[in-house]
Scaffold this active site. Sequence first.
Site, short mmCIF file in Angstrom:
data_model
loop_
_atom_site.label_atom_id
_atom_site.label_comp_id
_atom_site.label_asym_id
_atom_site.label_seq_id
_atom_site.Cartn_x
_atom_site.Cartn_y
_atom_site.Cartn_z
CE LYS A 209 -46.37 -9.98 1.78
NZ LYS A 209 -45.01 -9.53 1.75
CD GLU A 215 -47.09 -24.96 6.54
OE1 GLU A 215 -47.51 -24.41 5.15
OE2 GLU A 215 -46.25 -25.05 6.53
N GLY A 269 -44.16 -10.73 6.08
CA GLY A 269 -44.97 -11.23 6.90
C GLY A 269 -44.74 -11.21 8.34
NE ARG A 270 -38.13 -11.54 8.25
CZ ARG A 270 -38.28 -11.87 6.92
NH1 ARG A 270 -39.21 -12.55 6.27
NH2 ARG A 270 -37.24 -11.41 6.02
CD GLU A 355 -39.35 -16.14 7.78
OE1 GLU A 355 -39.39 -17.48 7.64
OE2 GLU A 355 -40.09 -15.32 7.28
CG HIS A 386 -36.59 -23.02 38.78
ND1 HIS A 386 -35.98 -23.34 40.07
CD2 HIS A 386 -36.99 -21.64 38.92
CE1 HIS A 386 -36.05 -22.28 41.01
NE2 HIS A 386 -36.91 -21.47 40.32
CE LYS A 513 -42.79 -21.81 2.20
NZ LYS A 513 -43.21 -20.52 1.92
#
Length: 546
Positions: A209, A215, A269-270, A355, A386, A513
């Site tokens: 965005k 990254e 973004g999310r 977030e 399990h 960051k």
Amino acid sequence: MALPAINPTTTNAWKLLQQHFNDVQHTEIKSLFAEDPQRATTFTILWNDFVVDYSKHRISSETMQLLLQLTDQCGLSSAIQAYFSGEVINQTEGRAVLHTALRADPRDTILVDGRDIMKDIAEVKEKMKTFSDAVISGELRGYSGKAFTDIVNIGIGGSDLGPVMVTEALQFYKNHLQLHYISNVDGDHVYETLKRLNPETTLFVVVSKTFTTQETLSNAITIKNWFLRYTTEVEVSKHFVAVSTNLEKITEFGISDNNVFPMWDWVGGRFSLWSAVGLSISLGVGFDNFEKLLEGAHAMDVHFKTTPPSENIPVILALLSVWYNNFYGAESQVVIPYTQYLHRFSAYLQQGIMESNGKSIDRNGERVSYETGNLIWGEPGTNSQHAFFQLIHQGTKLIPADFIGFVKPLHGDMSHHNKLMANFFAQTEALMNGKSAEQVRSELEGKMSDVDLEKLLPFKVFEGNKPTTTFLIDKLTPHNLGALIAMYEHKIFVEGVVWNVFSYDQWGVELGKQLATNILNDIEGSFIGKHDASTEQLLKVFKENS
Ligand code: F6P
């Protein structure tokens, strides 16, 4: 119109809920069933392909009435109005929150700063369709004339988790294109993926965005350099496309305007998989399926916007969440999809939920005096049974659980599906009913001495009374998946309204960051700047040995 800013604990409903909680906190869910033969129907919502059964909760009609009063007193209905109409409800970033517009009826008009965004959305969708069709059909080809075989999505957070979760969830509908996702700045991720790729037949979709995320830019640069080992700069335009709001940075990176799929700052973004961020979804399952996903989400939007709170799925889910979080003190919620296809669903929800509502400052800028966002976790059933179910059944923590199952399997093998679903139903029943000392005793009698039996007995008792919501959905289709995701999005919204936090910013990710940027200078520079003694010592060891 801003969102109301009401401290929920000052409402009359909260006070009544506190008294009510003191009275009912030890109530057993199974006794509520014994008292009320209608309970299952009363606390079930039937909506399209969804059965949402929330009867296995520590609630009564009175609890729900009080919780509904709470939403009323927190101004939920005006908040919903503000949310859908494009008010600047993300106040700390000065933005509207309009992921719902991305799946709205194209004939609607939704204005942002006086501009009808529905036209912009339609244009981008058209571009996504044309592009996806051309790549899938092989009409659009790589630099050597070969059709594309592999798509690499380069992005992180919302620019990765949504697309990867959905493409995994819709594996059954996938075409021949192989999808890869590179997110981590850890070189292991990019280099391992590149080993499997042929530059001639790979298309790279850079999704960010902001187009400033360390990254994504590092990975995109590494990949571009790898690509240029095989061919020349002019071929970049055939293999790299970008999704972003930041056209300037995209150009700097060397991606041409034609290859840009715009998004807008009113898409968080999310919550962005519905925008061009979903390009990898559209490439992997075809634009028609992507559109069905949007239609399903839109159907849930309409349900949320128009259904009275007492029958409104996201509202009910949010209220249950508030009940356990704020009154029972439950810290986490687990989401267990009984389908392997949804194996990335909890990871996706973690960003969406944590977030958004992992905040401690309220909408008046004050420190909250009550709990807000939950921890979210989960894995598909039956694998999770399990792994961590022991703790849910017999541990000391109260963990409300969402069980998501499907009536019809996609593979059609009913013998597998019946076993899967038998486990699905058995678990919610077992969690609620538990196993009493008397039951254990009668099971063990005659199999060992009385002394041994009494010694073993406490370990085999299940307290039960563990709350679950069951989502029984007809089939895992793109439409139903869209509705399921949107359901959680609106749950997040309602929780945020009640908790009086700003759900659509994420300032909490910034500090790490910033420090990482400074520390990178320390690592790559000639001396280490001032840090605490622990960090300095660790940096020294790293620099001396790396
Ligand atoms: O982790 C913080 C965050 O800003 C997320 O909200 C976002 O989804 C992610 O980083 C990626 O951001 P971008 O799409 O701008 O690269």
